[in-house]
Design a protein around this motif. Sequence first.
Motif, PDB file in Angstrom:
ATOM      1  N   GLU A 104       0.823  -1.203   0.000  1.00  0.00           N
ATOM      2  CA  GLU A 104       0.000   0.000   0.000  1.00  0.00           C
ATOM      3  C   GLU A 104       0.860   1.257   0.000  1.00  0.00           C
ATOM      4  N   THR A 105       2.147   1.090  -0.162  1.00  0.00           N
ATOM      5  CA  THR A 105       3.097   2.192  -0.049  1.00  0.00           C
ATOM      6  C   THR A 105       3.525   2.683  -1.420  1.00  0.00           C
ATOM      7  N   GLN A 106       3.318   3.944  -1.681  1.00  0.00           N
ATOM      8  CA  GLN A 106       3.630   4.500  -3.001  1.00  0.00           C
ATOM      9  C   GLN A 106       5.095   4.304  -3.369  1.00  0.00           C
ATOM     10  N   GLN A 107       5.964   4.409  -2.373  1.00  0.00           N
ATOM     11  CA  GLN A 107       7.384   4.348  -2.648  1.00  0.00           C
ATOM     12  C   GLN A 107       7.832   2.969  -3.141  1.00  0.00           C
ATOM     13  N   ASP A 108       6.985   1.978  -2.974  1.00  0.00           N
ATOM     14  CA  ASP A 108       7.328   0.631  -3.437  1.00  0.00           C
ATOM     15  C   ASP A 108       7.022   0.421  -4.914  1.00  0.00           C
ATOM     16  N   TYR A 109       6.477   1.429  -5.558  1.00  0.00           N
ATOM     17  CA  TYR A 109       6.095   1.312  -6.966  1.00  0.00           C
ATOM     18  C   TYR A 109       6.942   2.255  -7.814  1.00  0.00           C
ATOM     19  N   PRO A 110       7.881   1.730  -8.584  1.00  0.00           N
ATOM     20  CA  PRO A 110       8.739   2.598  -9.394  1.00  0.00           C
ATOM     21  C   PRO A 110       8.094   3.080 -10.700  1.00  0.00           C
ATOM     22  N   TYR A 111       7.048   2.423 -11.122  1.00  0.00           N
ATOM     23  CA  TYR A 111       6.445   2.765 -12.417  1.00  0.00           C
ATOM     24  C   TYR A 111       5.021   3.272 -12.213  1.00  0.00           C
ATOM     25  N   TRP A 112       4.727   4.387 -12.896  1.00  0.00           N
ATOM     26  CA  TRP A 112       3.434   5.046 -12.734  1.00  0.00           C
ATOM     27  C   TRP A 112       2.880   5.478 -14.079  1.00  0.00           C
ATOM     28  N   GLY A 113       1.551   5.457 -14.177  1.00  0.00           N
ATOM     29  CA  GLY A 113       0.901   6.028 -15.335  1.00  0.00           C
ATOM     30  C   GLY A 113       0.676   7.515 -15.137  1.00  0.00           C
ATOM     31  N   GLN A 114       0.066   8.133 -16.134  1.00  0.00           N
ATOM     32  CA  GLN A 114      -0.140   9.586 -16.106  1.00  0.00           C
ATOM     33  C   GLN A 114      -1.418   9.974 -15.381  1.00  0.00           C
ATOM     34  N   GLY A 115      -2.278   8.997 -15.128  1.00  0.00           N
ATOM     35  CA  GLY A 115      -3.510   9.258 -14.398  1.00  0.00           C
ATOM     36  C   GLY A 115      -4.712   9.451 -15.309  1.00  0.00           C
ATOM     37  N   THR A 116      -5.873   9.139 -14.764  1.00  0.00           N
ATOM     38  CA  THR A 116      -7.127   9.372 -15.468  1.00  0.00           C
ATOM     39  C   THR A 116      -8.111   9.993 -14.482  1.00  0.00           C
ATOM     40  N   GLN A 117      -8.841  10.989 -14.937  1.00  0.00           N
ATOM     41  CA  GLN A 117      -9.708  11.765 -14.057  1.00  0.00           C
ATOM     42  C   GLN A 117     -11.065  11.062 -13.881  1.00  0.00           C
ATOM     43  N   VAL A 118     -11.475  10.951 -12.640  1.00  0.00           N
ATOM     44  CA  VAL A 118     -12.819  10.470 -12.323  1.00  0.00           C
ATOM     45  C   VAL A 118     -13.546  11.591 -11.584  1.00  0.00           C
ATOM     46  N   THR A 119     -14.671  11.996 -12.124  1.00  0.00           N
ATOM     47  CA  THR A 119     -15.473  13.042 -11.506  1.00  0.00           C
ATOM     48  C   THR A 119     -16.843  12.461 -11.172  1.00  0.00           C
ATOM     49  N   VAL A 120     -17.297  12.682  -9.954  1.00  0.00           N
ATOM     50  CA  VAL A 120     -18.576  12.147  -9.502  1.00  0.00           C
ATOM     51  C   VAL A 120     -19.452  13.308  -9.053  1.00  0.00           C
ATOM     52  N   SER A 121     -20.586  13.442  -9.694  1.00  0.00           N
ATOM     53  CA  SER A 121     -21.513  14.522  -9.348  1.00  0.00           C
ATOM     54  C   SER A 121     -22.594  13.991  -8.413  1.00  0.00           C
ATOM     55  N   SER A 122     -23.093  14.878  -7.583  1.00  0.00           N
ATOM     56  CA  SER A 122     -24.128  14.472  -6.609  1.00  0.00           C
ATOM     57  C   SER A 122     -25.517  14.599  -7.202  1.00  0.00           C
TER      58      SER A 122
END
Length: 122
Positions: A104-122
Amino acid sequence: QVQLVESGGGLVQAGASLRLSCTASGRADVGYAMAWFRQAPGKEREFVATITYIGLSASYADSVKGRFTISRDNAKDTVYLQMNNLKVDDAAVYYCAAGAVPTETQQDYPYWGQGTQVTVSS
């Protein structure tokens, strides 16, 4: 090197579902554990879920247990995050990560993607 590309984000209403995908390339033949993290505006990036290379074991943040499911298809070098019953608090940029062990530790992961946005409206 491993390159990760996420997809599947978008705008949904609370209660809806989304499935995120993350496809790996490069040294994707190496047996990496995969994980999803997320970062909401003004907050630190946080752990969401992780899965072993074989896919037999997964763990989740308490906030998403019972609603999110992580899975993978190694033949397609792809990991998924099925998100059900989305809440406004789930809105964030979701990142895929690859590492040697499923922690669960970010530092244990050397490879990352650029991210994808999730938006949730109420």
